[in-house]
Design an enzyme around this catalytic site. Structure first.
Site, PDB file in Angstrom:
ATOM      1  N   SER A 257       0.722  -1.194   0.206  1.00 37.04           N
ATOM      2  CA  SER A 257      -0.159   0.046   0.001  1.00 37.04           C
ATOM      3  C   SER A 257       0.793   1.089   0.019  1.00 37.04           C
ATOM      4  O   SER A 257       1.911   1.330   0.977  1.00 37.04           O
ATOM      5  CB  SER A 257      -0.655  -0.027   1.154  1.00 37.04           C
ATOM      6  OG  SER A 257      -2.036   1.036   1.214  1.00 37.04           O
ATOM      7  N   GLU A 258       0.475   2.129  -0.931  1.00 39.18           N
ATOM      8  CA  GLU A 258       1.493   3.280  -1.389  1.00 39.18           C
ATOM      9  C   GLU A 258       1.747   4.130   0.340  1.00 39.18           C
ATOM     10  O   GLU A 258       2.812   4.620   0.264  1.00 39.18           O
ATOM     11  CB  GLU A 258       1.014   4.267  -2.142  1.00 39.18           C
ATOM     12  CG  GLU A 258      -0.254   5.112  -1.863  1.00 39.18           C
ATOM     13  CD  GLU A 258      -0.788   5.623  -3.034  1.00 39.18           C
ATOM     14  OE1 GLU A 258      -0.948   5.235  -4.047  1.00 39.18           O
ATOM     15  OE2 GLU A 258      -1.868   6.419  -2.819  1.00 39.18           O
ATOM     16  N   ASN A 259       0.805   4.234   1.080  1.00 41.18           N
ATOM     17  CA  ASN A 259       0.859   4.723   2.291  1.00 41.18           C
ATOM     18  C   ASN A 259       2.012   4.150   3.257  1.00 41.18           C
ATOM     19  O   ASN A 259       2.012   4.656   4.363  1.00 41.18           O
ATOM     20  CB  ASN A 259      -0.413   5.223   2.795  1.00 41.18           C
ATOM     21  CG  ASN A 259      -1.166   3.909   3.006  1.00 41.18           C
ATOM     22  OD1 ASN A 259      -1.253   3.097   2.324  1.00 41.18           O
ATOM     23  ND2 ASN A 259      -2.060   4.159   4.401  1.00 41.18           N
TER      24      ASN A 259
END
Lengths: 231, 221
Positions: B49-51
């Protein structure tokens, strides 16, 4: 003695100047340093440039800073969300400037500032509107776009635990932009929920080393609120 | 002949079928998120997940939501045992640095040669938002698109040249749609599969573009 613990949020944020560039950690509501933003509103600095991944959720935190009319410009990757009505109104009525940056380019421009890099080439955005007017270069058969660092005057970071030297750990995905923003600003203020004695943080697990932190301030834990999507 | 569109879940299952055991995958916000529900339990897939998370798990049970633990769409998720958290610069180093095997993104338009338009529908009144799409589109080893083949008005979303603002150039490898799976190649579109009842000729009529037949499998019928 090296003691970066501030007695209060107000003490930690004294002297923020008008027109400062303020980096604020957070992705959606995770990692938004709500108490520090409330402190910045109370402190009164205006005409700010704010760097954050988004542009505020609901009516608290960054949205409250925008609603107070303190922000001239926002640099972010994803302003439009289900609950970004404060920003949406300001933007549509021309009362705030927006610099839209792809998320990875935003993180790397901030990192570059903290790491003393003058500029860098990234493949992200090549051939798109967001690279218009920027220098490009063919390297090993691939096209890259030249991007410059973003330096800040002040970073506001939400961390989990800290010590008086300013070492920090974070909580889950609330870490996000905190570590790079702490590197990129002349002054970094972090809120923590617990201040431990020196040696109380496992040196193998410290995420932001003390060198990047100017002041820490303890705030009570409030459960992070949902934000950024339609519930 | 009558053909039936893939439902959103059938489409997600079709995408999941092509994700190999051991792959590191980033699922974009919206429809691609559904793919996670269809990965076979016999396959171990690491979701990024990019976060700032690798080893993302499913949504928490009701009442156990922790909004410090969210996905790119800012919805509450969980972390699997073995999962890790990291900062944004590291997360996008994973993306840009070609460490993600597959990313699955939604799209407004895809060109025959794999240009992607998925961040802005060209409306000048709209508030633009790009997020991590441009990084993912060009950074993953393979970028797959998951979308309906046609707009509500019946126009093909696979186009000779994108008219909406681009997210990335020549970056899409595969298009998984409700009617067909297609590959974008420098020479144009190539068919991977069709839903039952849809003919190759009818598909070409719907998209208004030539579609090369799938490469003949040497062992095939």
């Amino acid at each position: 003695m090296l003691n970066k613990v501030a007695a209060s949020v107000g003490d930690a944020l004294a002297g923020v100047e008008d027109a400062a560039t303020v980096m604020i950690g957070g992705f959606g509501t995770a990692g938004i340093p709500v108490e520090l933003i409330e402190g910045l509103i109370a402190q009164g600095a205006r005409d700010l440039t704010v760097v954050n991944n988004n542009a505020g959720n609901g009516d608290t935190g960054l949205a409250a800073l925008l609603a107070a009319g303190r922000v001239r410009k926002i640099v972010c990757s994803f302003p439009r969300q289900a609950d970004s009505h404060v920003f949406d109104d300001l933007y549509r009525s021309g009362r705030i400037e927006l610099e839209l940056v792809p998320q990875g380019t935003l993180a790397e421009r901030i990192r570059a500032a903290g790491a003393g890099i003058g500029a860098f080439y990234t493949p992200t955005g090549h051939g798109t509107e967001l690279a218009k007017g920027k220098e490009t270069r063919l390297i090993d058969g691939r096209q890259y776009v030249l991007e410059y660092p973003i330096h800040g005057d002040l970073a506001l970071i939400k961390a989990e635990r800290g010590d008086r030297w300013g070492n920090l750990t974070y909580r889950k995905t609330a870490r996000n932009f905190g570590p790079v923003m702490a590197m990129a600003c002349r002054r970094t203020v972090a809120s923590v929920h617990e201040i431990v004695d020196l040696g109380g943080l496992d040196p193998e697990a410290i995420v932001t080393p003390a060198i990047f932190v100017s002041q820490i301030v303890k705030v009570e834990r409030r459960a992070t609120q949902a934000g950024g999507f339609k519930q | 002949m009558i053909y039936q569109r893939r439902t959103k879940d059938q489409l997600a299952a079709r995408v999941a079928r092509d994700i190999p055991d051991g792959a590191v995958v980033n699922l974009g916000i919206g429809q691609p998120t559904l793919v996670a529900n269809h990965i076979a339990s016999s396959r171990e897939v690491l979701l990024h997940s990019e976060n700032g998370m690798l080893g993302m798990g499913p949504a928490p049970h009701s009442g156990e939501e922790d909004y410090d633990l969210i996905n790119a769409g800012k919805q509450p998720v969980t972390l699997l045992p073995g999962g890790s958290y990291f900062a944004h610069a590291d997360s996008f180093a994973m993306i840009r640095g070609r460490h993600i095997d597959i990313c699955v993104l939604g799209a407004f338009q895809v060109s025959v040669t794999g240009d992607l338009a998925n961040w802005h529908a060209g409306d000048t009144n709209a508030i633009p938002a790009v997020g991590g799409a441009m990084d993912l589109a060009v950074g993953a080893k393979q970028t797959w698109v998951m979308m309906d083949l046609l707009t509500r008005q019946g126009n093909s979303k696979v186009v000779p040249v994108c008219t909406y603002p681009l997210t990335g150039v020549s970056c899409v490898k595969r298009i998984y749609s409700d009617l067909a799976t297609l590959e974008c190649t420098p020479g144009g579109l190539r068919l991977v599969d069709l839903v039952d009842g849809l003919t190759h000729a009818e598909l070409e009529r719907l998209v208004g573009l030539p579609v090369m037949p799938p490469p003949r499998s040497p062992a095939g019928p």
